[in-house]
Design an enzyme around this catalytic site. Structure first.
Site, PDB file in Angstrom:
ATOM      1  N   ILE A  44       0.834  -1.206   0.000  1.00  0.00           N
ATOM      2  CA  ILE A  44       0.000   0.000   0.000  1.00  0.00           C
ATOM      3  C   ILE A  44       0.866   1.253   0.000  1.00  0.00           C
ATOM      4  O   ILE A  44       0.584   2.215  -0.727  1.00  0.00           O
ATOM      5  CB  ILE A  44      -0.977  -0.009   1.188  1.00  0.00           C
ATOM      6  CG1 ILE A  44      -1.981  -1.155   1.023  1.00  0.00           C
ATOM      7  CG2 ILE A  44      -1.717   1.330   1.295  1.00  0.00           C
ATOM      8  CD1 ILE A  44      -2.876  -1.386   2.229  1.00  0.00           C
ATOM      9  N   CYS A  45       1.939   1.245   0.777  1.00  0.00           N
ATOM     10  CA  CYS A  45       2.839   2.408   0.824  1.00  0.00           C
ATOM     11  C   CYS A  45       3.445   2.661  -0.550  1.00  0.00           C
ATOM     12  O   CYS A  45       3.554   3.813  -0.984  1.00  0.00           O
ATOM     13  CB  CYS A  45       3.934   2.191   1.863  1.00  0.00           C
ATOM     14  SG  CYS A  45       3.307   2.004   3.545  1.00  0.00           S
ATOM     15  N   HIS A  46       3.830   1.604  -1.232  1.00  0.00           N
ATOM     16  CA  HIS A  46       4.383   1.732  -2.580  1.00  0.00           C
ATOM     17  C   HIS A  46       3.373   2.400  -3.506  1.00  0.00           C
ATOM     18  O   HIS A  46       3.699   3.355  -4.217  1.00  0.00           O
ATOM     19  CB  HIS A  46       4.778   0.352  -3.114  1.00  0.00           C
ATOM     20  CG  HIS A  46       5.245   0.385  -4.524  1.00  0.00           C
ATOM     21  ND1 HIS A  46       4.430   0.056  -5.575  1.00  0.00           N
ATOM     22  CD2 HIS A  46       6.441   0.731  -5.060  1.00  0.00           C
ATOM     23  CE1 HIS A  46       5.104   0.183  -6.705  1.00  0.00           C
ATOM     24  NE2 HIS A  46       6.323   0.601  -6.417  1.00  0.00           N
TER      25      HIS A  46
END
Length: 151
Positions: A44-46
């Site tokens: 998700i951070c990516h």
């Protein structure tokens, strides 16, 4: 509970992915977006940071300095930034572990990670807008547009 609009943003000094110190108070006079995220190289951070990279013009128009912050080391952040082409600073809230995220109310002590929380700081050092999403949920560009409109 994350800091709400009207709160004074806590000053801090963290190193970026190149080991250079970045102090929030030295950025006064310009708006700053602080984007806390749990971990580099995670799904998700990516997706979130790639979306910010691909839409960086939304910050440049109102002249907002974008900074992303996680509990990762500067070495991890540098490798990730180079791999993904992130041209904005990634700041290491590595030690004391998560202290800056905690000062903004964006640290999950159970997991030892920053939460997905974003703060728009005005040129005077005051939180103009803030928002967060639940664990496992990405922030949307619409949330950023709404927050940027508060400046």
């Amino acid at each position: 509970m994350i800091l709400v609009p009207g709160a004074a943003a806590p000053d801090f000094t963290l190193v970026n992915q190149f080991g250079q110190p970045v102090q929030l108070s030295e950025l006064r006079g310009r708006a700053v977006a602080l984007v806390f995220f749990p971990l580099a190289f995670s799904g998700i951070c990516h997706g979130e940071l790639c979306e910010l990279r691909d839409n960086i013009a939304m910050f440049e128009g109102p002249d907002v300095a974008l900074h992303a912050i996680s509990v990762d080391s500067k070495h991890t952040l540098r490798a990730w930034a180079e791999r993904e082409g992130y041209d904005f600073p990634l700041l290491a809230d590595f030690w004391p572990h998560g202290a800056v995220a905690d000062s903004f109310g964006a640290f999950d002590a159970r997991t030892g990670l920053a939460e997905r929380a974003t703060f728009l700081i005005d040129g005077e050092g005051v939180v103009a807008a803030s928002f967060a999403t639940p664990r496992g949920e990405a922030r949307s560009l619409e949330q950023y547009r709404t927050a940027l409109a508060a400046l």
